[in-house]
Design a protein around this motif. Structure first.
Motif, short mmCIF file in Angstrom:
data_model
loop_
_atom_site.label_atom_id
_atom_site.label_comp_id
_atom_site.label_asym_id
_atom_site.label_seq_id
_atom_site.Cartn_x
_atom_site.Cartn_y
_atom_site.Cartn_z
N LEU A 98 93.82 16.00 -51.73
CA LEU A 98 93.22 14.84 -50.38
C LEU A 98 92.88 15.48 -49.41
O LEU A 98 91.38 14.34 -49.04
N GLU A 99 93.32 16.51 -49.48
CA GLU A 99 92.54 16.79 -47.67
C GLU A 99 90.35 17.11 -48.31
O GLU A 99 89.56 16.64 -47.56
N LYS A 100 90.56 17.19 -49.21
CA LYS A 100 89.08 17.58 -50.22
C LYS A 100 88.54 16.53 -49.55
O LYS A 100 86.89 16.19 -50.92
N GLN A 101 89.38 14.87 -49.78
CA GLN A 101 88.30 14.00 -49.56
C GLN A 101 87.71 13.94 -51.10
O GLN A 101 87.07 12.72 -51.11
N ARG B 32 95.60 13.77 -41.32
CA ARG B 32 95.36 15.00 -42.36
C ARG B 32 93.80 15.98 -41.66
O ARG B 32 92.83 14.75 -42.03
N PRO B 33 93.50 17.23 -41.91
CA PRO B 33 92.14 17.54 -41.80
C PRO B 33 91.55 17.33 -42.52
O PRO B 33 91.78 17.08 -43.75
N ASN B 34 89.98 16.47 -42.43
CA ASN B 34 89.09 16.68 -43.51
C ASN B 34 87.95 17.60 -43.77
O ASN B 34 87.63 18.42 -43.33
N ALA B 35 88.24 18.31 -45.15
CA ALA B 35 88.09 19.80 -45.61
C ALA B 35 87.28 19.67 -45.53
O ALA B 35 86.09 20.49 -45.54
N VAL B 36 86.07 18.08 -46.00
CA VAL B 36 84.77 18.17 -46.44
C VAL B 36 84.34 18.41 -44.69
O VAL B 36 83.07 19.42 -44.52
#
Lengths: 321, 321
Positions: A98-101, B32-36
């Motif tokens: 989910l963090e990886k979008q 939630r941190p955005n990994a992108v």
DNA sequence: CTGTTAGCGCCTTCAT
DNA sequence: ATGAAGGCGCTAACAG
């Protein structure tokens, strides 16, 4: 800059000649678009996350193939994350994904607990369960009717005249492969007016070795069963080998049947009679469902149950009196 | 904003009290941190790409587990991409992975062609080959000595008195599992002064069915071999079943040996004698190597060859004259 | 120890 | 059909 973006994204508003020039430059410079930047700007990653409970389980591998083929068809990349059958790790990879979008998520196999639901709830992208379901059916899912499959398996034993039928079950904590298949066993006995006996049921862990162990136990019984129903092919194969290693024969001394139809089922002697679940299709249908959800198309039925089918091979025979 | 970034990244320069407050806010807001975005800003994604040639092959699945365990240990996520044994798809997923800005790449199994090397060359991140090598050894890799493993296998046949030894090979186009294992076979024969006969070699595709086919051919020979060396366990198991289905016995009528030691090798009767390759370790060592490369530590030996080991089980016996 | 300021590389209006 | 400009959500200096 903007024009390059258009070219790369196949936007029609570019003069063919310009497009060609851009392609040449891309080639010459060895330009490779940065998917991370693109994802940030467009808020879409065209990738879907797949959590697989156990990569070394051939069932999930086959399901994954179904998922993947459909994903490719719709131009999604998939990123597979193994969760090692650990609930804690499952939750972790869900969050990582989910963090990886990712644009969507398929959760494969595994028990769906309240914690899972919680994690799913925080997601802003669609999720589909695959080869599993949640108890109250609030999440889209694709699976077979495990109880029905088990019921059919035990019934073919019964139709072959067996009445002393043992079961090698999975853990009853697992609603699908465990509890439901066990229920199917009980209902089939009940339907045939056969008394359920607790010492004819052993709990295994779905794997070969536990099938061997369970069978050893049944061999030690003063009154042995004549047929074995195993919740999975792997355990059934373990049972078969245990029987053979004891100098007995399948199906002459014991009939054995199970559910799954993994490749190995036709790679043992005797070949295993089993109730097949359409693994590839489960994955394919789940992914197709997810694509609809991601495109916000409305779906009529988001709890799909795929049919199972009994495959008669050589491990079951008429009971000999 | 920056402070939040610090706590999320465990930067020590934050007052514990502030840190706590931030955590509370995170919890409350469901942040939630955005990994992108993070990946874009930091130019690191802490993920490594893994291309797996065939997810339904248990060997690669086991290798993948090794890769994953080590990756987790070093806090990398892994994204697994299946390539379906298709070269074209392999190249495509390599590029996709690179576009996704993975910090490193492991390429598993599969033949490494010039086109692969080309794709690797454009990468700005380290790459390691796993369970395969490129011909001129210009890319870091972890594998076993396929020729040596095959040599050992055939030699144990020879030590058991066999001289008419057939081989079920993989395609000779494949340098590792195919050609090298075939070379090992030839060298072992040569070393024992046994003449190489072309009609004692069949080419299979590594799978069960092709083992069956090859064995059918050998059974049809006027002068049958007494032993079979299969390049993979799966083909060996196919051969065993073909023999048994013809009413003959292993190892009484034919000895059979192979290379791999997949789980199934001890799940057939008779249990298969085979030369084991340390699948999990191959993955683990490859991943460990990659972490070093990603951290720009210098590695002494980037072409690692792991040892193999002959596992004596029950499918090989002394030749009976 | 904390806040401010630039970007990261791309997509997306909005003009032209 | 193309270019200019703003911003996606975050990290990384840099001040303070």
């Amino acid at each position: 800059m903007a024009t390059v973006s258009r070219v790369v994204n196949n936007n029609p508003n570019v003069k063919p000649q310009t497009r060609k020039k851009v392609y040449e430059a891309i080639e010459r410079l060895g330009y490779r678009p940065n998917a991370v930047a693109r994802g940030l700007a467009s808020k879409k990653t065209t990738t879907v996350g797949v959590v697989i409970p156990d990569i070394s389980n051939s069932i999930f591998a086959e399901v994954a193939r179904g998922i993947e083929d459909i994903a490719n068809m719709y131009h999604y990349n998939i990123i597979l994350c193994n969760a090692d059958k650990k609930k804690e790790k499952e939750i972790r990879v869900i969050n990582t994904l989910l963090e990886k979008q990712v644009d969507g998520l398929v959760f494969m196999g595994g028990v769906v607990t309240e914690d899972h639901i919680q994690a799913f709830r925080t997601a802003s992208v669609p999720i589909v369960l695959c080869a599993t379901t949640d108890e109250n059916g609030s999440i889209p899912s694709v699976d077979i009717d495990h109880e029905g499959a088990a019921f059919d398996a035990v019934n073919t034993l019964i139709r072959h005249g067996h009445r002393d039928i043992a079961m090698i079950s999975g853990t009853l904590q697992d609603p699908a492969n465990g509890f439901a298949r066990f229920q199917g066993y009980k209902k089939a006995l009940e339907g045939a007016g056969i008394e359920y006996k607790e010492d004819l049921v052993r709990i295994g862990n779905y794997r070969y070795e536990s099938g061997v162990e369970a069978m050893k136990y049944f061999l030690g019984l003063k009154k042995r069963p004549t047929a074995i129903f195993a919740a999975t092919d792997e355990m059934a194969i373990g049972a078969i080998h245990c029987i053979q290693d004891a100098g007995l024969k399948v199906p002459d001394d014991f009939s054995v049947i199970s559910v799954d139809n993994i490749r190995m089922a036709s790679m043992v002697r005797p070949q295993l009679t089993t109730v097949a679940q359409p693994m590839y299709d489960i994955g394919a249908v789940a992914m197709r469902l997810l694509t609809k959800l991601m495109k916000k198309e409305n779906v009529e039925n988001s709890q799909v149950v795929l049919p199972h089918e009994t495959i008669l091979r050589l491990s079951v025979s008429q009971v000999n009196e």
